[in-house]
Design a protein around this motif. Structure first.
Motif, PDB file in Angstrom:
ATOM      1  N   THR A   1       1.024  -1.264   0.180  1.00  0.00           N
ATOM      2  CA  THR A   1       0.230   0.534  -0.108  1.00  0.00           C
ATOM      3  C   THR A   1       1.325   1.526  -0.557  1.00  0.00           C
ATOM      4  OG1 THR A   1      -1.609  -0.934   1.401  1.00  0.00           O
ATOM      5  CG2 THR A   1      -1.649   1.523   1.484  1.00  0.00           C
ATOM      6  N   TYR A   2       2.076   1.636   0.332  1.00  0.00           N
ATOM      7  CA  TYR A   2       2.982   2.451   1.046  1.00  0.00           C
ATOM      8  C   TYR A   2       3.978   3.402  -0.867  1.00  0.00           C
ATOM      9  CZ  TYR A   2       7.224   5.108   2.083  1.00  0.00           C
ATOM     10  OH  TYR A   2       7.680   6.119   2.317  1.00  0.00           O
ATOM     11  N   LEU A   3       4.047   1.277  -1.005  1.00  0.00           N
ATOM     12  CA  LEU A   3       4.403   1.835  -2.425  1.00  0.00           C
ATOM     13  C   LEU A   3       3.835   2.375  -3.897  1.00  0.00           C
ATOM     14  CD1 LEU A   3       7.562  -1.593  -2.455  1.00  0.00           C
ATOM     15  CD2 LEU A   3       7.406   0.756  -2.215  1.00  0.00           C
ATOM     16  N   ARG A   4       2.072   2.213  -3.144  1.00  0.00           N
ATOM     17  CA  ARG A   4       1.029   1.728  -4.716  1.00  0.00           C
ATOM     18  C   ARG A   4       0.785   3.831  -4.171  1.00  0.00           C
ATOM     19  NH1 ARG A   4       1.267  -1.198  -8.678  1.00  0.00           N
ATOM     20  NH2 ARG A   4       1.050  -3.558  -6.992  1.00  0.00           N
ATOM     21  N   ASN A   5       0.833   4.209  -3.217  1.00  0.00           N
ATOM     22  CA  ASN A   5       0.805   5.533  -2.888  1.00  0.00           C
ATOM     23  C   ASN A   5       1.792   6.911  -3.146  1.00  0.00           C
ATOM     24  OD1 ASN A   5      -1.699   5.473  -1.166  1.00  0.00           O
ATOM     25  ND2 ASN A   5      -1.210   4.949   0.528  1.00  0.00           N
ATOM     26  N   ALA A   6       3.520   5.149  -2.871  1.00  0.00           N
ATOM     27  CA  ALA A   6       4.655   6.167  -4.441  1.00  0.00           C
ATOM     28  C   ALA A   6       4.307   6.331  -4.676  1.00  0.00           C
ATOM     29  CB  ALA A   6       5.540   6.192  -3.179  1.00  0.00           C
ATOM     30  N   GLU A   7       2.906   5.711  -6.160  1.00  0.00           N
ATOM     31  CA  GLU A   7       3.055   5.888  -7.393  1.00  0.00           C
ATOM     32  C   GLU A   7       4.784   4.816  -7.834  1.00  0.00           C
ATOM     33  OE1 GLU A   7       2.183   9.645  -8.867  1.00  0.00           O
ATOM     34  OE2 GLU A   7       0.318   9.630  -7.652  1.00  0.00           O
ATOM     35  N   VAL A   8       4.118   4.047  -7.605  1.00  0.00           N
ATOM     36  CA  VAL A   8       6.532   3.042  -7.784  1.00  0.00           C
ATOM     37  C   VAL A   8       5.540   3.186  -8.883  1.00  0.00           C
ATOM     38  CG1 VAL A   8       7.465   1.456  -7.606  1.00  0.00           C
ATOM     39  CG2 VAL A   8       7.272   2.469  -5.698  1.00  0.00           C
ATOM     40  N   SER A   9       5.763   2.357 -10.251  1.00  0.00           N
ATOM     41  CA  SER A   9       5.360   1.945 -11.412  1.00  0.00           C
ATOM     42  C   SER A   9       5.515   0.344 -11.952  1.00  0.00           C
ATOM     43  CB  SER A   9       6.442   2.521 -12.764  1.00  0.00           C
ATOM     44  OG  SER A   9       6.346   4.478 -13.145  1.00  0.00           O
ATOM     45  N   LYS A  10       6.296   0.205 -10.564  1.00  0.00           N
ATOM     46  CA  LYS A  10       6.492  -1.305 -11.223  1.00  0.00           C
ATOM     47  C   LYS A  10       7.364  -2.305  -9.784  1.00  0.00           C
ATOM     48  CE  LYS A  10       9.586  -4.781 -13.727  1.00  0.00           C
ATOM     49  NZ  LYS A  10      10.188  -5.393 -14.831  1.00  0.00           N
ATOM     50  N   ILE A  11       6.462  -3.406  -9.973  1.00  0.00           N
ATOM     51  CA  ILE A  11       6.861  -3.917  -8.264  1.00  0.00           C
ATOM     52  C   ILE A  11       6.922  -4.893  -8.597  1.00  0.00           C
ATOM     53  CG2 ILE A  11       5.758  -4.014  -6.229  1.00  0.00           C
ATOM     54  CD1 ILE A  11       4.339  -1.776  -6.207  1.00  0.00           C
ATOM     55  N   VAL A  12       7.834  -5.608  -8.169  1.00  0.00           N
ATOM     56  CA  VAL A  12       8.316  -6.994  -8.510  1.00  0.00           C
ATOM     57  C   VAL A  12       8.741  -7.073  -6.739  1.00  0.00           C
ATOM     58  CG1 VAL A  12      10.161  -8.641  -9.003  1.00  0.00           C
ATOM     59  CG2 VAL A  12       9.362  -6.520 -10.730  1.00  0.00           C
ATOM     60  N   ASP A  13       7.358  -8.599  -6.525  1.00  0.00           N
ATOM     61  CA  ASP A  13       7.918  -9.149  -5.699  1.00  0.00           C
ATOM     62  C   ASP A  13       7.609 -10.691  -5.324  1.00  0.00           C
ATOM     63  OD1 ASP A  13       5.754  -9.684  -5.683  1.00  0.00           O
ATOM     64  OD2 ASP A  13       4.623  -9.006  -3.966  1.00  0.00           O
ATOM     65  N   GLY A  14       8.264 -11.005  -4.190  1.00  0.00           N
ATOM     66  CA  GLY A  14       8.715 -13.159  -3.837  1.00  0.00           C
ATOM     67  C   GLY A  14       7.240 -13.184  -4.666  1.00  0.00           C
TER      68      GLY A  14
END
Length: 618
Positions: A375-388
């Motif tokens: 949620t924090y990263l989405r609020n930061a408007e990160v364009s691409k998120i790669v997770d586990g």
């Protein structure tokens, strides 16, 4: 009166049962941290029991209210049925308390405080809380949980079974006397008739914080922090808010501009930020720490810009990320990253980079639901998120996510494709988190917690070294700034002095890459994570005014300071002075240097102002 005496004896025995339990709980805690207990000496160890009596009695009284009320019912009803009710109530409480007892002892090593509401942040993701424990620890803890509960059930029956047999129905006139007896529990609950009820500060008796923490009652502390409501009030307020702001402003305004030319040869570099889980300066040789743990980082420190007086502002990842990416001080106890309604209004470095034309991305080998990171990263408007979720489970350790070597290879592979420049990308490692499970050799062995810690960081150091070797061969490297920084410090390896001393919070920050026009230098300015976003945006000639807690990393004034916050306290330091304050006792834990008194007011003002900002965000 004989029947009243029997009920009185039963009730007092019940209260003393819980007093005995809390003495056992303290003995367990002291035994669990036997090395720390030895440092206290016999006299101070015994004092933890003596001073702890008030809070022990307070919570024993809370637990006794229901049984005391139940004995009133025995005046009119079958005592045998009432006893069974009290027995099952006690067994249930024992099961819960023994679980919390184990959690409290286990978390103290990492958190440095007794059990509080920080635990509640993990209720929705219990697997994350358990991830810090090894399989052996979980098995041993479970066995202890079962065994200790069983033993205290036996003790309860031995102590109280025969006494309940003497209780018979009797004249109703005993009920008011028993009600008065129950009402008298308010005395131990409050700690007496004084105006201010008993609290944690009543058990603080030593200048050694471990002794004070041992004297504290673990479940009283937990219950108190749950029920302690601020009602929107700033509990860290020492000054009028304008006075606090002026104290900060007077100091910080002279630290906002660099005192040297730009460290970069461009105002539009690519930026790679590697956040290294739990890396403390204590194991970084180039910072004066142990020489053989981070050999690659030590070597690379001679090739870039090494910050030798750099500090984490908090002590957990969900405090470190907002400090780094939002320039935001962590509130004591609270975790703003876990509160989407508040993080929406935070300044966000990724969002700023988007506005500057950067392609932004964030890589993490674990579950981004941890601590509301997603949620924090989405609020930061990160364009691409790669997770586990994008890694095969066979490449995960049993707890946190993909092993760092697998994770960083994926990170590198994505950077080998033709990049849209400029880019801003963040990689958060995880393997160097407890319980330190590796898919490689343990350089320092596995015979102790500290050696497990060292081995995990030697492993990640090798991974980071390989990544830098890869990066140097890429076309984009000549226009790239690579920043290596820890998310927070760590209690391992054990350091001398206070638990919350600067040694726990000092972390490395190293700048590398072709975008640097100055290399092989050290910056000894006293700075911290909240200064990073402010300074980076300044170097990019961008607006950094939203990052109001930050100052410039490249300002070399002797007025430079670092400020870190932990549960119920803070530390503020300059090159020559230091002030460590505890809000429970309302006293400094440690202070030295000519500026200690000024750092007292500065630290209190920063903590007050930062917490007020937290409260004001909706």
């Amino acid at each position: 009166m004989r029947h009243f005496k029997n009920r009185l004896v039963f009730n007092l025995s019940y209260f003393l049962f819980w007093m005995g339990y809390f003495a056992f709980a303290r003995l367990f805690f002291l035994s669990f941290y036997f090395e720390k207990t030895k440092e206290l000496g016999l006299t101070n160890t015994l004092k933890t029991f003596l001073y702890g009596l008030q809070l022990d009695a307070s919570f024993a009284a809370y637990l006794s209210v229901i049984p005391f009320l139940a004995t009133i019912v025995t005046v009119f009803s079958n005592a045998k049925k009432i006893y069974k009710t009290i027995l099952w109530y006690t067994i249930t409480v024992l099961i819960v308390l023994n679980l919390f007892l184990i959690i409290d002892a286990s978390l103290y090593q990492a958190w440095g405080v007794r059990l509080d509401t920080s635990l509640l942040a993990y209720i929705n993701t219990p697997e994350v809380m358990l991830a810090s424990a090894s399989t052996f620890q979980m098995i041993a803890g479970s066995l202890f949980w079962i065994a200790s509960t069983y033993v205290f059930i036996i003790v309860f029956k031995k102590l109280l079974h025969s006494k309940h047999l003497k209780i018979k129905t009797s004249n109703w006139s005993q009920a008011p006397l028993l009600l008065i007896l129950t009402a008298s529990l308010i005395l131990p609950i409050r700690g007496g008739l004084q105006t201010i009820p008993v609290n944690q500060s009543n058990v603080y008796f030593s200048n050694k914080m471990f002794a004070n923490h041992a004297a504290n009652n673990f479940i009283w502390n937990f219950a108190n922090t749950i029920t302690h409501k601020t009602n929107g009030k700033n509990i860290y307020k020492f000054y009028d808010k304008h006075v606090a702001k002026n104290i900060i402003k007077k100091r910080k305004n002279q630290l906002l501009q660099p005192t040297t030319d730009s460290i970069l040869n461009t105002t539009k570099p690519n930026v790679i930020l590697i956040i290294w889980e739990s890396l403390t300066a204590k194991v970084v040789g180039s910072l004066g720490g142990e020489p053989n743990v981070t050999e690659n980082l030590n070597r690379l420190s001679k090739e870039g810009v090494l910050f030798t007086n750099f500090y984490g502002n908090g002590d957990r990842t969900d405090k470190g990320l907002p400090a780094i990416l939002s320039g935001y001080y962590p509130p004591p106890v609270k975790r703003i990253m876990r509160m989407p309604n508040k993080t929406r209004s935070l300044p966000m470095l990724p969002k700023k980079m988007n506005n500057l034309g950067y392609k932004t991305s964030f890589y993490y080998g674990g579950d981004t639901n941890f601590g509301n990171m997603n949620t924090y990263l989405r609020n930061a408007e990160v364009s691409k998120i790669v997770d586990g979720s994008e890694f095969d489970k066979k490449d995960w350790n049993s707890k946190w996510g993909a092993f760092d070597d697998v994770f960083m290879k994926r990170f590198a592979n994505d950077l080998t494709t033709k990049q849209t420049q400029p880019f801003f990308t963040v990689a958060l490692t995880s393997t160097s988190h407890e319980p330190y499970e590796l898919n490689s050799t343990y350089k320092f062995g596995k015979d102790s917690e500290d050696n497990l810690f060292r081995s995990s960081h030697a492993y990640t150091d090798k991974v980071i070294g390989n990544f830098i070797n890869f990066a140097k061969k890429q076309d984009w490297y000549k226009n790239t700034l690579i920043v290596i920084m820890s998310d927070h410090g760590h209690s391992s390896p054990k350091h001398t002095g206070e638990y919350f001393s600067p040694e726990k919070f000092q972390i490395p920050m190293l700048w590398l890459g072709g975008a640097l026009q100055k290399k092989g230098i050290e910056i000894d300015n006293m700075t911290s994570q909240v200064d990073f976003a402010y300074t980076l945006l300044d170097l990019l000639k961008a607006d950094n005014s939203d990052f109001k807690f930050g100052k410039n990393l490249f300002n070399s004034s002797e007025k430079q300071y670092a400020h870190y916050i932990f549960n119920k306290g803070f530390g503020t330091l300059t090159k020559k002075s230091f002030y460590l304050f505890d809000y429970v006792s309302n006293k400094p834990i440690l202070k030295y240097g000519d500026e200690a008194n000024k750092l007292d007011s500065l630290g209190k003002a920063i903590t007050q102002d930062a917490y007020q900002d937290f409260l004001d965000r909706k």
